[in-house]
Design a protein around this motif. Structure first.
Motif, mmCIF file in Angstrom:
data_model
loop_
_atom_site.group_PDB
_atom_site.id
_atom_site.type_symbol
_atom_site.label_atom_id
_atom_site.label_comp_id
_atom_site.label_asym_id
_atom_site.label_seq_id
_atom_site.Cartn_x
_atom_site.Cartn_y
_atom_site.Cartn_z
ATOM 1 N N ALA A 142 71.228 143.535 24.658
ATOM 2 C CA ALA A 142 72.404 143.735 25.517
ATOM 3 C C ALA A 142 73.470 144.487 24.747
ATOM 4 C CB ALA A 142 72.959 142.401 25.996
ATOM 5 N N THR A 143 74.471 144.968 25.450
ATOM 6 C CA THR A 143 75.681 145.534 24.864
ATOM 7 C C THR A 143 76.865 144.880 25.550
ATOM 8 O OG1 THR A 143 74.621 147.661 24.405
ATOM 9 C CG2 THR A 143 77.019 147.616 24.428
ATOM 10 N N LEU A 144 77.673 144.169 24.784
ATOM 11 C CA LEU A 144 78.824 143.458 25.339
ATOM 12 C C LEU A 144 80.038 144.371 25.309
ATOM 13 C CD1 LEU A 144 78.365 139.980 23.581
ATOM 14 C CD2 LEU A 144 77.192 140.919 25.580
ATOM 15 N N LYS A 145 80.622 144.608 26.470
ATOM 16 C CA LYS A 145 81.773 145.494 26.602
ATOM 17 C C LYS A 145 82.985 144.704 27.082
ATOM 18 C CE LYS A 145 79.034 149.646 27.654
ATOM 19 N NZ LYS A 145 79.499 150.431 26.482
ATOM 20 N N GLY A 146 84.139 145.079 26.586
ATOM 21 C CA GLY A 146 85.364 144.395 26.987
ATOM 22 C C GLY A 146 86.536 144.763 26.114
ATOM 23 N N HIS A 147 86.292 144.960 24.810
ATOM 24 C CA HIS A 147 87.370 145.372 23.915
ATOM 25 C C HIS A 147 87.691 146.849 24.117
ATOM 26 C CE1 HIS A 147 87.919 141.740 21.550
ATOM 27 N NE2 HIS A 147 86.607 141.623 21.417
ATOM 28 N N THR A 148 88.952 147.189 23.943
ATOM 29 C CA THR A 148 89.387 148.580 24.060
ATOM 30 C C THR A 148 89.610 149.229 22.694
ATOM 31 O OG1 THR A 148 91.701 147.880 24.219
ATOM 32 C CG2 THR A 148 90.477 148.146 26.283
ATOM 33 N N GLY A 149 89.380 148.492 21.640
ATOM 34 C CA GLY A 149 89.482 149.006 20.279
ATOM 35 C C GLY A 149 88.331 148.494 19.449
ATOM 36 N N ALA A 150 88.217 148.975 18.230
ATOM 37 C CA ALA A 150 87.113 148.595 17.348
ATOM 38 C C ALA A 150 87.027 147.087 17.172
ATOM 39 C CB ALA A 150 87.283 149.282 15.996
ATOM 40 N N ILE A 191 79.873 145.452 21.422
ATOM 41 C CA ILE A 191 79.131 144.524 20.570
ATOM 42 C C ILE A 191 77.659 144.689 20.927
ATOM 43 C CG2 ILE A 191 78.775 142.132 19.883
ATOM 44 C CD1 ILE A 191 81.631 141.537 20.858
ATOM 45 N N CYS A 192 76.896 145.241 20.003
ATOM 46 C CA CYS A 192 75.462 145.455 20.237
ATOM 47 C C CYS A 192 74.694 144.191 19.876
ATOM 48 C CB CYS A 192 74.960 146.638 19.419
ATOM 49 S SG CYS A 192 75.726 148.207 19.865
ATOM 50 N N VAL A 193 73.665 143.885 20.678
ATOM 51 C CA VAL A 193 72.914 142.649 20.519
ATOM 52 C C VAL A 193 71.425 142.985 20.394
ATOM 53 C CG1 VAL A 193 72.453 140.351 21.443
ATOM 54 C CG2 VAL A 193 74.611 141.517 22.006
ATOM 55 N N TRP A 194 70.783 142.413 19.374
ATOM 56 C CA TRP A 194 69.326 142.501 19.221
ATOM 57 C C TRP A 194 68.763 141.090 19.159
ATOM 58 C CZ3 TRP A 194 72.720 145.547 16.516
ATOM 59 C CH2 TRP A 194 72.583 146.928 16.634
ATOM 60 N N LYS A 195 67.595 140.892 19.753
ATOM 61 C CA LYS A 195 66.888 139.617 19.680
ATOM 62 C C LYS A 195 65.742 139.717 18.691
ATOM 63 C CE LYS A 195 67.873 137.340 24.083
ATOM 64 N NZ LYS A 195 67.274 136.682 25.273
ATOM 65 N N GLY A 196 65.500 138.614 17.983
ATOM 66 C CA GLY A 196 64.385 138.561 17.061
ATOM 67 C C GLY A 196 63.101 138.239 17.798
ATOM 68 N N SER A 197 61.998 138.833 17.351
ATOM 69 C CA SER A 197 60.705 138.614 17.999
ATOM 70 C C SER A 197 59.596 138.803 16.977
ATOM 71 C CB SER A 197 60.507 139.598 19.155
ATOM 72 O OG SER A 197 59.199 139.513 19.682
ATOM 73 N N THR A 198 58.562 137.992 17.081
ATOM 74 C CA THR A 198 57.384 138.131 16.217
ATOM 75 C C THR A 198 56.343 139.037 16.844
ATOM 76 O OG1 THR A 198 56.403 136.151 17.211
ATOM 77 C CG2 THR A 198 57.742 135.842 15.226
ATOM 78 N N GLU A 199 56.606 139.512 18.048
ATOM 79 C CA GLU A 199 55.621 140.315 18.768
ATOM 80 C C GLU A 199 55.974 141.789 18.819
ATOM 81 O OE1 GLU A 199 55.314 138.544 22.588
ATOM 82 O OE2 GLU A 199 54.442 136.661 21.834
ATOM 83 N N THR A 200 57.103 142.184 18.270
ATOM 84 C CA THR A 200 57.491 143.591 18.293
ATOM 85 C C THR A 200 57.545 144.146 16.879
ATOM 86 O OG1 THR A 200 59.858 143.033 18.192
ATOM 87 C CG2 THR A 200 58.842 143.264 20.391
ATOM 88 N N ASN A 201 57.502 145.435 16.756
ATOM 89 C CA ASN A 201 57.602 146.107 15.474
ATOM 90 C C ASN A 201 58.555 147.296 15.623
ATOM 91 O OD1 ASN A 201 57.210 146.789 12.830
ATOM 92 N ND2 ASN A 201 55.334 147.975 13.225
ATOM 93 N N PRO A 202 59.752 147.239 15.048
ATOM 94 C CA PRO A 202 60.236 146.166 14.175
ATOM 95 C C PRO A 202 60.492 144.869 14.938
ATOM 96 C CG PRO A 202 62.013 147.698 14.646
ATOM 97 C CD PRO A 202 60.776 148.310 15.214
#
Length: 449
Positions: free
Chosen positions: A278-286, A261-272
């Motif tokens: 983070a990347t959440l790992k734990g599942h062994t399938g899709a 599970i890929c995670v992105w945070k929103g920010s007004t200071e970055t472009n984009p």
């Protein structure tokens, strides 16, 4: 990145097709806010305080829904206020310039015919092709649905492969859809016409919207559009197809083919304005489904498990092992978590005293269940839409699971989604996107003495 769910208001007057309210805020106090249930970011009615921030179905703290085996089997228990599976725009009404519901040209059955023929459970394939010669004697359905209280508004045709996502961004009169044909289509809600087709460069696995942002998951990346600034960019990093996405706590979560599970945070200071968190790992399938509720992220996978993650620490909290097949869809509703699976079941999970989750009721289907969506009908009764891989969608009234009707398609319905104003949508494997609506109940005549 805003994180508010926009819920439909049933106390709004009818307007033109898919129209948005104009003008300044009303001086009338919002009845939904007064009941503690309005989560609309730009509500036209008066709020004394801002509603709590949330995205996707939230579990009501005021719930009194009883969902036990006995109550469900008998239909007892208090009705709950539905929470929608996606963030819907403001109220929209029936398209006026698109085709009316399809009705059979065959004459109505006589009482004798009705008694001799059982209720059909599937659409007549010959009727679909326009050459059924049995008429009243046909044992199959000559219509695209059965049931009362709702109708088909339109069929939106354009995709050539399965519909994989449906989104209605805020403050716009556009409906977005994605498909395995590698395109996103933008439909005009006034006319039902497709205004533009976007080449995604690969099969779309999912689609969501949040505020002005539209996110489309394709292999190895997420495509992002801002419909207010007309800007677009890609979020790289995922491996494989993006089967599910959700926004919660100012973060975008995307479930991938390799089980991450890929995670992105929103920010007004970055472009984009989004950066990898983070990347959440734990599942062994899709990971094929995600939802957010009560400060937790829930993920369902083809590995037959549901994992629960803390929305603030991003740490795994629980692993739920109640299904024996791929977990296809998750829905937070009131204090419950609903899950469906290819093991032919819909399970209702409730919190335990120890902080865990346990199955409090299991509903069995004859077929594998592909998707779930929750809403209320025109009389504010809680309704569950359950898509099965027999080319149909069951419509249940909760908590009793009493069937209110079925929708039918030529091929399996991969996607069901709900909107405001009693609207709901189904997208099937042929690429057809159908628009449905709960009809207002008939007015009660009061006779004067």
């Amino acid at each position: 990145m805003a994180t508010k769910v926009v819920r439909r208001h049933t106390n709004r007057p009818e307007r033109s097709v898919y129209a948005r309210p104009a003008g300044g805020p009303s001086k009338t106090v919002c009845a939904f806010w007064a009941a503690g249930r309005c989560t609309r970011e730009f509500c036209r009615f008066l709020h004394a305080d801002a509603p709590p921030s949330s995205m996707n179905p939230q579990i009501s703290k005021k719930s009194s829904l009883v969902w036990t085996k006995e109550a469900t089997a008998t239909g007892k228990g208090n009705a709950c206020n539905a929470t929608q599976k996606s963030n819907a725009p403001q109220k929209i009404n029936a398209p006026q310039k698109i085709n009316a519901p399809h009705e059979s040209n065959a004459p109505q059955k006589s009482n004798a015919a009705q008694k001799s023929n059982p209720t059909p459970k599937s659409v007549c394939k010959f009727w679909v092709d326009g050459n059924c010669v049995k008429g009243d004697r046909c044992r199959y359905l000559h219509n695209w649905f059965r049931g009362e209280g709702f109708s088909m508004l339109a069929k939106l045709q354009g995709h050539t492969k399965a519909v994989t996502g449906i989104a209605l961004p805020e403050r716009t009169n556009k409906l977005y859809s994605t498909s395995k044909d590698g395109t996103a289509r933008v439909w005009d809600c006034h006319t039902g016409e497709c205004g533009s087709v976007i080449d995604l460069g690969g099969e779309a696995g999912s689609l969501i919207s949040e505020g002005p942002w539209v996110f489309a998951g394709v292999p190895n990346l997420v495509k992002v559009w801002n419909i207010e600034t007309n800007s677009e960019f890609n979020l790289d990093g995922p491996v494989g197809q993006m089967h599910a996405m959700v926004v919660g706590n100012e973060m975008l979560f995307a479930g991938t083919q390799n089980g991450d599970i890929c995670v992105w945070k929103g920010s007004t200071e970055t472009n984009p304005p989004f950066y990898p968190a983070a990347t959440l790992k734990g599942h062994t399938g899709a990971v094929v489904c995600l939802t957010v509720g009560r400060n937790r992220l829930y993920s369902g996978s083809v590995d037959h498990t549901i994992k629960v993650w803390d929305l603030y620490t991003l740490q795994g909290v629980l692993t739920l092992n109640g299904h024996s097949g791929a977990v296809m869809s998750l829905l937070c509703w009131d204090q419950f978590l609903l899950s469906c699976s290819l093991d032919n079941t819909i399970k209702v999970w409730a919190a335990t005293e120890g902080g865990g989750l346990e199955v409090t009721y299991t509903h069995n289907e004859e077929q594998g269940v592909l998707d779930l969506a929750g809403m209320t009908d025109a009389e504010s009764k809680p309704i569950l839409l359950s898509s099965c891989n027999d080319n149909s969608v069951r419509i249940y009234e909760l908590p009793s699971f009493t069937e209110r009707g079925r929708l039918f398609a030529k091929q399996e319905v991969r996607m069901v989604e709900v909107g405001p104003g009693g609207l709901f949508f189904s997208g099937d494997a042929t690429g057809l996107l159908s628009v449905w609506k709960w009809m207002d109940p008939p007015a009660v005549k009061v006779e004067s003495s």
